[in-house]
Write a protein that holds these residues in place. Structure first.
Motif, mmCIF file in Angstrom:
data_model
loop_
_atom_site.group_PDB
_atom_site.id
_atom_site.type_symbol
_atom_site.label_atom_id
_atom_site.label_comp_id
_atom_site.label_asym_id
_atom_site.label_seq_id
_atom_site.Cartn_x
_atom_site.Cartn_y
_atom_site.Cartn_z
ATOM 1 N N ILE A 46 0.865 -1.178 0.000
ATOM 2 C CA ILE A 46 0.000 0.000 0.000
ATOM 3 C C ILE A 46 0.902 1.228 0.000
ATOM 4 C CG2 ILE A 46 -1.902 -1.100 1.254
ATOM 5 C CD1 ILE A 46 -0.635 0.778 3.639
ATOM 6 N N LEU A 47 0.306 2.388 -0.249
ATOM 7 C CA LEU A 47 1.099 3.618 -0.192
ATOM 8 C C LEU A 47 1.180 4.100 1.253
ATOM 9 C CD1 LEU A 47 0.028 5.622 -3.375
ATOM 10 C CD2 LEU A 47 2.034 4.175 -2.990
ATOM 11 N N GLY A 48 2.395 4.301 1.740
ATOM 12 C CA GLY A 48 2.589 4.795 3.095
ATOM 13 C C GLY A 48 2.308 6.286 3.175
ATOM 14 N N GLU A 49 2.391 6.840 4.404
ATOM 15 C CA GLU A 49 2.105 8.266 4.572
ATOM 16 C C GLU A 49 3.094 9.136 3.789
ATOM 17 O OE1 GLU A 49 1.758 9.121 8.774
ATOM 18 O OE2 GLU A 49 0.093 7.704 8.919
ATOM 19 N N ASP A 50 4.298 8.578 3.519
ATOM 20 C CA ASP A 50 5.296 9.328 2.757
ATOM 21 C C ASP A 50 5.099 9.142 1.251
ATOM 22 O OD1 ASP A 50 5.898 6.684 2.618
ATOM 23 O OD2 ASP A 50 7.927 6.849 3.443
ATOM 24 N N GLY A 51 3.984 8.468 0.848
ATOM 25 C CA GLY A 51 3.706 8.284 -0.566
ATOM 26 C C GLY A 51 4.449 7.109 -1.185
ATOM 27 N N LYS A 52 5.351 6.467 -0.408
ATOM 28 C CA LYS A 52 6.103 5.329 -0.950
ATOM 29 C C LYS A 52 5.353 4.024 -0.686
ATOM 30 C CE LYS A 52 10.608 7.455 -0.297
ATOM 31 N NZ LYS A 52 11.630 7.633 0.739
ATOM 32 N N PRO A 53 5.416 3.081 -1.632
ATOM 33 C CA PRO A 53 4.769 1.791 -1.377
ATOM 34 C C PRO A 53 5.466 1.071 -0.229
ATOM 35 C CG PRO A 53 6.075 1.709 -3.404
ATOM 36 C CD PRO A 53 6.119 3.122 -2.923
ATOM 37 N N ARG A 54 4.651 0.406 0.593
ATOM 38 C CA ARG A 54 5.253 -0.384 1.676
ATOM 39 C C ARG A 54 4.354 -1.587 1.950
ATOM 40 N NH1 ARG A 54 2.698 0.084 6.526
ATOM 41 N NH2 ARG A 54 1.262 1.832 6.800
ATOM 42 N N GLN A 55 4.942 -2.589 2.578
ATOM 43 C CA GLN A 55 4.177 -3.749 3.023
ATOM 44 C C GLN A 55 3.296 -3.319 4.183
ATOM 45 O OE1 GLN A 55 4.381 -7.047 2.063
ATOM 46 N NE2 GLN A 55 5.957 -6.833 0.510
ATOM 47 N N PHE A 56 2.094 -3.890 4.276
ATOM 48 C CA PHE A 56 1.235 -3.482 5.380
ATOM 49 C C PHE A 56 1.600 -4.180 6.679
ATOM 50 C CE2 PHE A 56 -2.347 -2.696 8.000
ATOM 51 C CZ PHE A 56 -2.646 -1.383 7.673
#
Lengths: 495, 495
Positions: free
Chosen positions: A325-335
């Motif tokens: 998903i997109l993290g708060e910093d706009g970068k994709p990350r694992q949930f």
């Protein structure tokens, strides 16, 4: 009748670390809880609801962060009586309930529970001091069939919520294997189990943070200690390099297949009695799961999964979402992790003195909702009601009659109850309510036996400024007879 | 890994005044809340869920028992910070939410909320310190159309729950009429409204207790005071006999029809400005309700209904069940009030300084459930799952396969996970689970491709002692092929 204290008004604020949930946030969580409960019930689990308040004595100190054993709960003292506290999870109350009511309960006792829990922690971004848990536990049986059942049920629950087969994985492990490794590394002495308990606690929490700290971070915590980014220093377990290497060997023991992982674990600690028992349990669980087609596409043997809680005694498991998903910093990350649990054979024993084996799982509903929202699988907003506008304050009974007709036909509807003088204000209101339609019955419409039906989805943009006359001219508005209104709206809403 | 403290075990007890809810108690309340929420939503109300914890400052002191203003809540102090407390109702948090978020909320704001509230009161029989409320409120409009809407919705909610048209009544009244009477009696001076405030509080609470105390008890509280059965003395309002007579005239002003009641009230206090406004509001409400066919079979003007809370400022209403139930002493008694509410125009003003009119209702879900249970309209227990017994611990995968087949067919089912050695224990377990059927697949059944289906409803009596062989001989047991099991059970369960 309290007097207004004019000099000082109370602040209208949620306490720090708490928040309010509006509309869809509430109904979507409710729907999710209901769907999970249906799966739990289907598996034979019965509902239990304990009160939010327990005695501090009954709760015990089992919060993950055992470094601060007196913190973590909201507690207060009753006048000249017990200390009471808000529950911090749903497991501690279950242990109390089973000890208290076991004569009346079936054995094994399968129960599910859902509701808020409270943690007196420093609030942070996205980190609240009240959140929902949704648990299922089986109390009173030592068989790993119970643990396997809970892992199957966890898979079923996640899939029922719309999480696709390869979008999640349930990692399983066994604390007895970890203890076998501890023994092999010389930080657990079967003849004196209390020795090195403190060190083992540090090792456990270090492994649990592998995701975040990486191998080198864990190695530092196994040794002297580690300074984190904020400058805080965490003392290490002071294991020797050789000991640390054994532990890290365990963490990295996952092979290409379950069989290979089991072989690696056997090499590491199969010679210890506890380790051999643990490997046997893990093997049996994997077999039971595979026999039921809960194979490696859903269940993974993973030695790095240990869970941070001190009280687990056998199988442990953790469900992780594998999509990005997109993290708060706009970068994709694992949930990451959304559910976890394991076997805790000693929690009820605290009360009764007799061993009462138990196992269970807890689904972090708020995290799961956040994940599904981030993925676009859960709507952020729900449609509003049809708003019946008010043209004449003295004809409120007419307005109510229209609203009643709509409601009786199953249409969510309401009368505008603010000041009806400004039509623009009524349209702004309908817009803010996300009303799909507004109904207008002015006195001339009333005389002619018709009403105006305004399509607000089509006309939303103009809502801020239009006058009544402008509204009537819009193509998104239709005149229908009062008698045909219900059927007309039903047709429109069915589209 | 906490150490067992052998010398002293914690007590496995709910804190005093709290209780645990099992199985059907939980699911029935959940179903009732869901049904009420559906009515509220249908009327255009949106969900709101605030946290259980508020600052003491935001909550304010609005508990009914204003004689003990510092008691009534569970409160604690944050380290060097605010005092926090558990909410005692759902209205105080709503006032805080509206003041905090009003820029983003529609006006009027219709919201519903449901959940537990906590009262730090002396627990008594059937009186708990945590209980559920289920509220709907409209904030931001002074029109009595909002109050009328809430009364209609209350009727709809009660009828949706299965309470028949003449098994309940919603009594309505208006605090402004009461204030007019107070003015006529000389205990309210419009030029100095703070004067006699204490006395008016006593009068209000005395009238609210009319049901319990009778006219003479209320008369005593209007005068010098009253000693109750336990010997406790409650100080009276010290009204003169003439003043008390005016107030009692109000309490007994109900006529044979609404119109007659309104005439009586006009005689009593129509000459005061406040009284005249109140009578006007009451008339308007009754008209709006009757126009919608919410007439005297459901709504009753009753001057004796005043509600005990100090903060109401206009219309008040209370729903009462009119059927009799058997009391704890075995005697039939009226069940009494199950919901109530009214207009409170000053609660939000505490925060904002601006008048924000509001009105709402609270349904006492636990009381309502108790009433429906006493009437036999709500089941006490729910049927259990089909229990698949275990004949051979090594064939657990077979047992799980049967259970999975049943679950996949929509049948609630579970494997017996206790020690399978004693078949009698398995039957006792199935009995305690209220299982409708038990499934038996011993090794010879397995070899022949069949299973035994045991009808436990038919055979419940013998369950305590029978051996496996005795069970097999019972007529309530049938052998079916393994392949036909699901269809067979579906046929039986559909009966």
């Amino acid at each position: 009748m309290p007097k207004d204290q004019k000099p000082r008004r109370p602040k209208a604020e949620t306490p720090k670390g708490f928040r309010d949930y509006f509309g869809a946030e509430v109904t979507e969580r409710g729907a999710m809880l209901a769907r999970i409960a249906e799966v739990y019930r289907h598996y034979g689990f019965d509902a239990l609801e304990t009160s939010a308040v327990e005695t501090v004595e009954a709760l015990g100190k089992f919060l993950p962060d055992v470094d601060r054993p007196n913190e973590g709960v909201f507690a207060w003292q009753e006048e000249d009586r017990d200390w009471l506290a808000l529950r911090y999870d749903l497991t501690a109350p279950l242990a109390r309930v089973y000890a208290q009511h076991r004569a009346q309960l079936p054995t094994p006792y399968r129960r599910y529970a859902m509701g808020p829990v409270w943690r007196n922690e420093k609030p942070g971004p996205g980190r609240y001091r009240q959140f929902y848990q949704c648990d299922a536990d089986t109390v009173g049986t030592p068989t790993v069939a119970a643990d396997a059942e809970i892992c199957r049920m966890l898979c079923d629950a996640l899939e029922t919520l719309g999480i696709a087969r390869r979008d999640y994985v349930v990692r399983i492990n066994n604390r007895k294997v970890l203890n076998g490794v501890m023994e092999a590394a010389g930080v657990l002495d079967p003849a004196d189990p209390d020795r090195f308990m403190h060190e083992r606690g540090i090792v456990l929490r270090a492994i649990d943070k592998l995701d975040r700290l990486g191998t080198e971070g864990v190695r530092a915590l196994l040794g002297e200690g580690r300074k984190d980014e904020s400058g805080d220093y965490t003392k290490g377990a002071r294991l020797s390099e050789e000991q640390a290497q054994v532990v890290l060997g365990f963490v990295e023991a996952r092979g290409a297949t379950g069989a290979e992982t089991l072989r690696n674990l056997t090499d590491l600690c199969g010679q210890t009695q506890t380790g051999a028992v643990g490997i046997g349990e893990l093997t049996q669980m994997a077999e039971l799961l595979e026999a039921g087609a809960y194979g490696t596409d859903r269940i993974l043997l993973d030695p790095a999964t240990v869970r941070g809680l001190g009280y687990y005694t056998g199988p442990v498991f953790e469900a992780e979402l594998t999509f990005e998903i997109l993290g708060e910093d706009g970068k994709p990350r694992q949930f990451g992790s959304v559910a976890g649990g394991g076997r805790y054979d000693d929690l009820v024993k605290r009360f009764t003195g007799e061993a009462v084996p138990a196992t269970g799982v807890s689904i972090g509903v708020d995290r799961l909702l956040a994940a599904l929202r981030a993925k676009g699988q859960v709507a952020h907003e729900e449609p509003g009601p049809v708003v019946v506008t008010v043209m004449d304050r003295d004809r409120m009974a007419d307005t109510f009659a229209i609203v009643a007709d709509l409601r009786n036909a199953g249409i969510r509807a309401e009368a505008y109850l603010g000041n009806p003088k400004s039509f623009g204000a009524q349209m702004k209101y309908a817009d803010r309510r996300r009303a799909p339609f507004a109904i207008i019955e002015g006195s001339d419409e009333k005389a002619r036996g018709v009403v105006q039906v305004k399509d607000l989805v089509a006309g939303a943009q103009a809502a801020q400024t239009a006058s009544l006359e402008e509204w009537k001219d819009r193509p998104a508005q239709q005149e229908v007879t009062r008698a045909d209104l219900v059927a007309h709206l039903q047709r429109l809403l069915a589209k």
